[in-house]
Design a protein around this motif. Sequence first.
Motif, PDB file in Angstrom:
ATOM      1  N   ILE A 171      10.153 -57.915 -29.609  1.00  0.00           N
ATOM      2  CA  ILE A 171      10.525 -58.867 -28.569  1.00  0.00           C
ATOM      3  C   ILE A 171       9.892 -58.450 -27.261  1.00  0.00           C
ATOM      4  CG2 ILE A 171      12.723 -59.388 -29.692  1.00  0.00           C
ATOM      5  CD1 ILE A 171      14.063 -57.684 -27.499  1.00  0.00           C
ATOM      6  N   SER A 172       9.681 -59.408 -26.390  1.00  0.00           N
ATOM      7  CA  SER A 172       9.146 -59.079 -25.071  1.00  0.00           C
ATOM      8  C   SER A 172      10.268 -58.524 -24.223  1.00  0.00           C
ATOM      9  CB  SER A 172       8.554 -60.336 -24.415  1.00  0.00           C
ATOM     10  OG  SER A 172       9.552 -61.301 -24.197  1.00  0.00           O
ATOM     11  N   ARG A 173      10.005 -57.466 -23.551  1.00  0.00           N
ATOM     12  CA  ARG A 173      11.006 -56.843 -22.690  1.00  0.00           C
ATOM     13  C   ARG A 173      10.886 -57.408 -21.284  1.00  0.00           C
ATOM     14  NH1 ARG A 173      15.169 -55.163 -25.552  1.00  0.00           N
ATOM     15  NH2 ARG A 173      14.558 -53.781 -27.262  1.00  0.00           N
ATOM     16  N   ASP A 174      11.680 -58.412 -20.992  1.00  0.00           N
ATOM     17  CA  ASP A 174      11.693 -59.006 -19.668  1.00  0.00           C
ATOM     18  C   ASP A 174      12.132 -57.956 -18.662  1.00  0.00           C
ATOM     19  OD1 ASP A 174      12.962 -60.709 -17.373  1.00  0.00           O
ATOM     20  OD2 ASP A 174      11.810 -62.116 -18.588  1.00  0.00           O
ATOM     21  N   THR A 175      11.568 -58.023 -17.459  1.00  0.00           N
ATOM     22  CA  THR A 175      11.937 -57.034 -16.445  1.00  0.00           C
ATOM     23  C   THR A 175      13.386 -57.165 -16.027  1.00  0.00           C
ATOM     24  OG1 THR A 175      11.119 -58.526 -14.720  1.00  0.00           O
ATOM     25  CG2 THR A 175       9.589 -56.869 -15.566  1.00  0.00           C
ATOM     26  N   PHE A 210      -7.572 -65.336 -33.520  1.00  0.00           N
ATOM     27  CA  PHE A 210      -6.680 -66.282 -32.863  1.00  0.00           C
ATOM     28  C   PHE A 210      -5.247 -66.016 -33.313  1.00  0.00           C
ATOM     29  CE2 PHE A 210     -10.812 -68.347 -33.112  1.00  0.00           C
ATOM     30  CZ  PHE A 210     -10.987 -68.797 -31.801  1.00  0.00           C
ATOM     31  N   GLY A 211      -4.312 -66.566 -32.553  1.00  0.00           N
ATOM     32  CA  GLY A 211      -2.906 -66.408 -32.880  1.00  0.00           C
ATOM     33  C   GLY A 211      -2.242 -65.299 -32.079  1.00  0.00           C
ATOM     34  N   ALA A 212      -0.923 -65.305 -32.105  1.00  0.00           N
ATOM     35  CA  ALA A 212      -0.135 -64.342 -31.333  1.00  0.00           C
ATOM     36  C   ALA A 212       0.002 -63.029 -32.084  1.00  0.00           C
ATOM     37  CB  ALA A 212       1.246 -64.922 -31.037  1.00  0.00           C
ATOM     38  N   SER A 213      -0.108 -61.945 -31.347  1.00  0.00           N
ATOM     39  CA  SER A 213       0.078 -60.622 -31.944  1.00  0.00           C
ATOM     40  C   SER A 213       1.564 -60.374 -32.179  1.00  0.00           C
ATOM     41  CB  SER A 213      -0.485 -59.549 -31.019  1.00  0.00           C
ATOM     42  OG  SER A 213       0.329 -59.415 -29.860  1.00  0.00           O
ATOM     43  N   ASP A 214       1.875 -59.221 -32.750  1.00  0.00           N
ATOM     44  CA  ASP A 214       3.269 -58.879 -33.019  1.00  0.00           C
ATOM     45  C   ASP A 214       3.996 -58.374 -31.774  1.00  0.00           C
ATOM     46  OD1 ASP A 214       3.120 -59.601 -35.654  1.00  0.00           O
ATOM     47  OD2 ASP A 214       2.545 -57.595 -36.338  1.00  0.00           O
ATOM     48  N   GLU A 215       3.279 -58.199 -30.684  1.00  0.00           N
ATOM     49  CA  GLU A 215       3.898 -57.722 -29.451  1.00  0.00           C
ATOM     50  C   GLU A 215       4.300 -58.908 -28.587  1.00  0.00           C
ATOM     51  OE1 GLU A 215       1.349 -55.031 -27.463  1.00  0.00           O
ATOM     52  OE2 GLU A 215       1.220 -53.612 -29.147  1.00  0.00           O
ATOM     53  N   GLY A 216       5.541 -58.881 -28.126  1.00  0.00           N
ATOM     54  CA  GLY A 216       6.020 -59.961 -27.274  1.00  0.00           C
ATOM     55  C   GLY A 216       6.524 -61.130 -28.090  1.00  0.00           C
ATOM     56  N   PHE A 217       7.208 -62.050 -27.394  1.00  0.00           N
ATOM     57  CA  PHE A 217       7.786 -63.198 -28.087  1.00  0.00           C
ATOM     58  C   PHE A 217       6.733 -64.246 -28.393  1.00  0.00           C
ATOM     59  CE2 PHE A 217       9.505 -67.447 -28.258  1.00  0.00           C
ATOM     60  CZ  PHE A 217      10.508 -67.299 -29.207  1.00  0.00           C
ATOM     61  N   ALA A 218       6.849 -64.860 -29.541  1.00  0.00           N
ATOM     62  CA  ALA A 218       6.067 -66.039 -29.902  1.00  0.00           C
ATOM     63  C   ALA A 218       6.841 -66.762 -30.985  1.00  0.00           C
ATOM     64  CB  ALA A 218       4.679 -65.664 -30.402  1.00  0.00           C
ATOM     65  N   PHE A 219       6.666 -68.075 -31.066  1.00  0.00           N
ATOM     66  CA  PHE A 219       7.289 -68.829 -32.148  1.00  0.00           C
ATOM     67  C   PHE A 219       6.549 -68.565 -33.453  1.00  0.00           C
ATOM     68  CE2 PHE A 219       8.660 -71.438 -28.467  1.00  0.00           C
ATOM     69  CZ  PHE A 219      10.034 -71.361 -28.683  1.00  0.00           C
ATOM     70  N   ASP A 220       7.223 -68.826 -34.563  1.00  0.00           N
ATOM     71  CA  ASP A 220       6.657 -68.494 -35.869  1.00  0.00           C
ATOM     72  C   ASP A 220       5.314 -69.160 -36.122  1.00  0.00           C
ATOM     73  OD1 ASP A 220       7.741 -71.044 -36.031  1.00  0.00           O
ATOM     74  OD2 ASP A 220       8.936 -70.660 -37.831  1.00  0.00           O
TER      75      ASP A 220
END
Length: 425
Positions: A10-14, A198-208
């Motif tokens: 998950i992304s760690r929001d400040t 392309f596509g979102a990495s496993d770091e941080g939030f992203a939808f499936d």
Amino acid sequence: MQLPSQLNQISRDTRPLLQHYHDIRIVSESYIAPLSDADATVQSMEDASPAKWHMGHVTWFFETVILREYSKGYQPFEDTFHYLFNSYYEALGARQPRPLRGMLTRPSLEKVMVYRSYVDEHMKRFLETDQSVEIAGLVELGLNHEQQHQELLLTDILHLFAQNPLKPAYKEPEPLAYDKDMELASGWTGFDGGVLKFGASDEGFAFDCERPVHKALVNPFKLANGPVTNRQWLEFVQDGGYHNPLLWLSDGWAKCQAEDWTAPLYWEKRDSEWWVMTLRGMQHVDLDAPVCHISYYEADAFATWADKRLPFEHELELAAHEADIKGNFASSGRLRSAPVKHTGSIAGLYGDVWEWTGTSFSPYPKFKAESGVVGEYNGKFMSGQQVLRGGSCATSEGHMRPTYRNFWHPEKRWQFTGLRLAEDV
């Protein structure tokens, strides 16, 4: 409930998690504040949902996915709400049919807000004792889900108010205070292409649907530095674009004829001048603003008329990653109160309208829907829809990332949708 693997990172929001929860929930409340109980209850069409239902549904999500499953001894606010505010989660049982959500004259908006406060208080108590990675991941999914509904609430309210002969304004009717000295984007930017990731990495939030990372071939292409404007769209209209079947896909032409399309949704001609319904009521069409509220079929017809094409989604993702380097893309600020300020990898081609692509919404290679309730999020909709990229004047800025995949049926027009042209090199 086992946490889906996509939420383990998950992304760690400040901000602390509770503060982050509060900040997003309060935005929804500010959106509904100008509405009466009647405004929040009426459903203007089958695709739209009443504002009251949106507020109940995003609260239902936290109650159902987190409190019922993880908070020991939690007592649901009211058992019937599980039926009323489920959206499309088949695994969770029966629900009010979507086309009939406007029949929910009860509960009142006031009671829905009491329900919201009840769940918020229990979420506060729960998160004070449990902020494990598993719970934090589900909370973040719920908050991103709520931000999607914030955007839907605005689009649905605009459609509702557009049906009212009084054409009421949701916000103050004065024109937007955009930077009039800012030059409109013009020209084209070239891209070499290649076999790229392309596509979102496993770091941080992203939808499936944004995952997994994969490689795809992109041929060299050029992309317009700005979205198509109302001025350009008027040329299409005046040249008979809505009356020339040679420009249209077959399904699009049939829809155009059946619904008598002659201009974008919400446009209206008054004494030889074009006006458009907006969240600020009826306004003169701003010729230099991006054209908005058009279907995929209209976007494709325009591209054919212009002897260009719609970009593919991987092309827009590539452009988004490179935009900060090339510096050729910027939101106009003519549809939102000010141009979006971009930092890091968030590219400046976002912030005006969602941009139709020539890509159908389908899974990336090796995509696999998660098991359980969360697995129903996006995978089940990967049929008969087109991908849109970017972000609109109604989109939360945190959602305007290069990998975000929005998707709609090709005939839909009530979302803040426009287009940008591309061409092969």
